[in-house]
Structure formats: C-alpha cells, structure tokens
Write an enzyme that holds these catalytic residues in place. Sequence first.
Site, PDB file in Angstrom:
ATOM      1  N   LYS A   1      27.765  34.648 -48.223  1.00  0.00           N
ATOM      2  CA  LYS A   1      28.906  34.059 -49.071  1.00  0.00           C
ATOM      3  C   LYS A   1      30.074  34.747 -49.764  1.00  0.00           C
ATOM      4  O   LYS A   1      30.930  34.652 -49.835  1.00  0.00           O
ATOM      5  CB  LYS A   1      28.119  33.179 -49.894  1.00  0.00           C
ATOM      6  CG  LYS A   1      27.402  31.886 -49.163  1.00  0.00           C
ATOM      7  CD  LYS A   1      26.378  31.326 -50.107  1.00  0.00           C
ATOM      8  CE  LYS A   1      25.520  30.326 -49.353  1.00  0.00           C
ATOM      9  NZ  LYS A   1      24.471  29.885 -50.392  1.00  0.00           N
TER      10      LYS A   1
ATOM     11  N   GLY B   1      22.325  21.009 -50.049  1.00  0.00           N
ATOM     12  CA  GLY B   1      21.806  19.751 -49.892  1.00  0.00           C
ATOM     13  C   GLY B   1      22.718  18.612 -49.064  1.00  0.00           C
ATOM     14  O   GLY B   1      23.969  19.155 -48.855  1.00  0.00           O
TER      15      GLY B   1
ATOM     16  N   ARG C   1      18.757  16.146 -31.192  1.00  0.00           N
ATOM     17  CA  ARG C   1      17.719  15.199 -31.539  1.00  0.00           C
ATOM     18  C   ARG C   1      18.399  13.977 -32.454  1.00  0.00           C
ATOM     19  O   ARG C   1      19.408  14.276 -33.269  1.00  0.00           O
ATOM     20  CB  ARG C   1      16.849  15.644 -32.533  1.00  0.00           C
ATOM     21  CG  ARG C   1      15.616  16.474 -31.622  1.00  0.00           C
ATOM     22  CD  ARG C   1      14.476  16.991 -32.792  1.00  0.00           C
ATOM     23  NE  ARG C   1      15.136  18.250 -33.343  1.00  0.00           N
ATOM     24  CZ  ARG C   1      15.242  19.397 -32.655  1.00  0.00           C
ATOM     25  NH1 ARG C   1      14.586  19.553 -31.517  1.00  0.00           N
ATOM     26  NH2 ARG C   1      15.666  20.385 -33.240  1.00  0.00           N
TER      27      ARG C   1
ATOM     28  N   GLY D   1      14.464  21.151 -48.847  1.00  0.00           N
ATOM     29  CA  GLY D   1      15.645  21.326 -47.693  1.00  0.00           C
ATOM     30  C   GLY D   1      16.566  22.211 -48.591  1.00  0.00           C
ATOM     31  O   GLY D   1      17.703  22.393 -47.874  1.00  0.00           O
TER      32      GLY D   1
HETATM   33  N1  HSE Z   1      19.955  28.525 -48.529  1.00  0.00           N
HETATM   34  C1  HSE Z   1      21.048  28.144 -49.200  1.00  0.00           C
HETATM   35  C2  HSE Z   1      20.462  28.343 -50.677  1.00  0.00           C
HETATM   36  C3  HSE Z   1      21.558  26.996 -48.830  1.00  0.00           C
HETATM   37  O1  HSE Z   1      19.378  28.112 -51.039  1.00  0.00           O
HETATM   38  O2  HSE Z   1      21.663  28.090 -51.505  1.00  0.00           O
HETATM   39  C4  HSE Z   1      23.121  26.690 -49.058  1.00  0.00           C
HETATM   40  O3  HSE Z   1      23.937  27.445 -48.447  1.00  0.00           O
END
Ligand code: HSE
Length: 433
Positions: free
Chosen positions: A203, A300, A46, A185
């Site tokens: 992570k 972000g 998109r 977001g």
């Molecule tokens: N969903 C993740 C957070 C986004 O809230 O940190 C970044 O990895």
Amino acid sequence: MNPVKVGIAGLGTVGSGTVNVLQRNAQEIARRVGRPIEIAHIGARRDNPDCDISGVRLSRDIFAVATDPDVDILVELIGGTDTARELVLTAIRNGKHIVTANKALIAEHGNEIFHAAHENGVDVAFEAAVAGGIPILKSLGEGLAANHINWVAGIINGTGNYILTEMEQGGRAFVDVLKEAQELGYAEADPTFDVEGVDAAHKLTIIASIAFGIPLQFSKVYMEGIGRITIEDVKSAAQFGYRIKHLGIARDTGNGIELRVHPTLIPIETMLSAVNGVMNAVMIDGDAVGPTMYYGAGAGAEPTASAVVADIIEMGRALTVDHEERVPYLGFHADQMSDERILTIDDVSCGFYLRLHVQDKPGVLADITRILSDNRISIEAMVQKETEEGLVPIVMMTHKVLEGDMNAALAKIAALDTVDKDIMRIRVETLDA
Ligand code: HSE
C-alpha cells in the site's frame, strides 16, 4: 441511455460486496453516472451465498470475462499476482478498462500494467487497493493535487492494528488475536503478509508513487513487522507517553525519499495514536494545506466495495473521454515521473526506543552509554525496571540519530558479555506533534 457494462472476476468478500452495493444503490449510481451500470458477466470458481447474481451471465473461467466483447470495464477481485496479472493484461489487450482492489498486483506489476494500458488507450483505477473504503488515492492525486507533499504516514494494515490494540487494551496474546482477525475476514489469505508488513508495504508503494510522482518501487520499501513487539514494550512506551503503531511512512527529505513500514512509537496525543482495532487512518502533510488526516474502514466487504464502485462510477462517466485526458494512472503524467532516489534505511534519521536485558552490576550502564555517545547517540530518557531473576530490563529513548550509527552502536552493545543479544529497538516519530 446505454448502460455501462461491467464484468466482475472474483466473487469472494469484496466481489459479493461490490455486487450488493451496485444493486442496492443502482438508481442513485445511475443518477451520478448519467447512465445505468449493468453487471454483464461474472467470472467465479464458486458461488457466494452473500449476494444474488440470478440473471447475470456466469462463467467458471474468469478469462471469459476478460475477453467478453460485451464488457466495458473488467473489475479484478481475485487477488494474488500471477493469474491476476495475466487476467488484467488480457483484458487490457481486449480494450477493457480496469478496476482492481489488488494492492500486490499494482505495487509489484503496476508499471507494466500502466504501460500496457497506455498502449491500448484504456484506464486503470485501484482506489480500493489502499486503505479500503478511505478515498486516499483520490485525495492525494486530485483533492491535494495543488500541494508539494512533504510526508504521508498511515496505519494501513487493519489486522496489525487490531493485534496491537488488543495487546495494549486486553493484554491478549498475539496468536489469539490474529486468529480472531482471520475469522473477521480482515487478514490476508496469507496472514504473514499482515504480520510482517508486506501488505502495508504494497500500500505504501502505491501511496508514495501518487504522492511524489515516482515509479512504483516495492522492492525499495524497508519492511519490518510487529512480530517482535511484546506487552513489555507496549507498557514501557506508554510510560514514556507513546503508543506503538505499525506505520507506513513516505517522506520527501529533499535529499531522497524515505519509504518504510515498521512499528513506530508515536506520541499518545497525536490523532493517529487514537486509531484502534481494524480501522485505518492516513495523515498527509502538504506544503499548502498542512497536516490532514483520513480515517475509516480499511477492509471488509462493503467498505472496500465502496471504493471499487466509486472507481466504476468514475470510469462510467469518462468512458467516452480519451484516456490521455483523464486523471493519469499515478496522478502525474507518465513522461513526467521523477527519478528521485529512494533512501536506504541506513540513511533515515529518527529517535529510537531501546529495550535491553543486562546484568545488574557496576559499570554495565557506563559501558552502554559510552558506546552510544561514541556513535553520536544522545539519550533522552531511561528507566531501569524492577529486577527480574538474572537480567535487568533497561528501556531508553534516544534523540534523533542516523540509523547507520544506531546499527553500529547496537552491534557493539550486543557484543558485551553483560548484555543479552536480543535487543529490541523501535523507531520514534513525532508526526510534527
Ligand atoms: N489484510 C488487510 C488489512 C486487508 O488487514 O488491512 C485490507 O487490505
């Protein structure tokens, strides 16, 4: 000078942020790299009105970018694991270097991807996969490369931290706050990844490999989310001088490595406890440098693009250098990885916060404390809350205890007729405060 040609797969939040940063700072970036960076090809299902891609070759098939002979670096920003893995392996087979923001991809398939990249003589960079805009992987793998890393502890999921902050400061309900994080977001496509600790575990897997030179071992991370934390826990923790944060912790004990993500009580006076909202922060303790801390936006569009573009810049500078002569994928050379064992959670030792609901009658507390002492658990502080209808809440803090001993004790306490089976326990870390 010939430009560095970049192909971007995925034009969502991070993709559009990456286009905007590359375009806005093009001159400065060219001065840093020594040659311009050109977006040669974009693959996206998109369009995204948040960026202007007029004049750039656009394909609806992202694999067209991975095989485009004109592309030097494939930037994978589609997320997910299956298609992303296939895309990245295709690009590697076609001789492209890879930049990705995809923590799940690296944590779960990184070993395979690095092997393929090594075979094809290309580089893979993934700074944006961990803590968004905070350059935590470069700090670990390069800035702190002189150190033996003792431990790393971080708030590495912004959505979870936002929820805990709002519960503490605004007394707001969990679901309500999660919805807001999604609208902003920050939350993952599947927000259970945030709430259940999967995102933080991805992570932490990456952080631990670069900290200790161990292969990526996502399946060995102990994982607990924030779903069972109540306002009552948040308030009780504060009364004891603590704040509840969802932490990722990787520690070299000298007898194995701890890899765990879970809600944690940390002393209010520590810097990590002051990290609020969607912000991320990571503490690294190295033997030479001592404790250090890194703070910033963990998600972000542009904060994440900041890390993506930094990786593109680094690769652009080193495009003509043999990949063996660049920083290794995980900071340690592939033939120098350690096989140090990952501890199970039962082998981890820490203090605990416990919340129980019990019948208010003689002998109940005595039964509980006897079971704790039989399992070598020493109480540091205890409060019996005001009587509710029926059961009375008791909250206590213990000294350090082996998780296995705590499990044995809690199973016996839960079996008492006088105690509600729903016992809350939260681990405590002082972070050397
Ligand atoms: N969903 C993740 C957070 C986004 O809230 O940190 C970044 O990895």
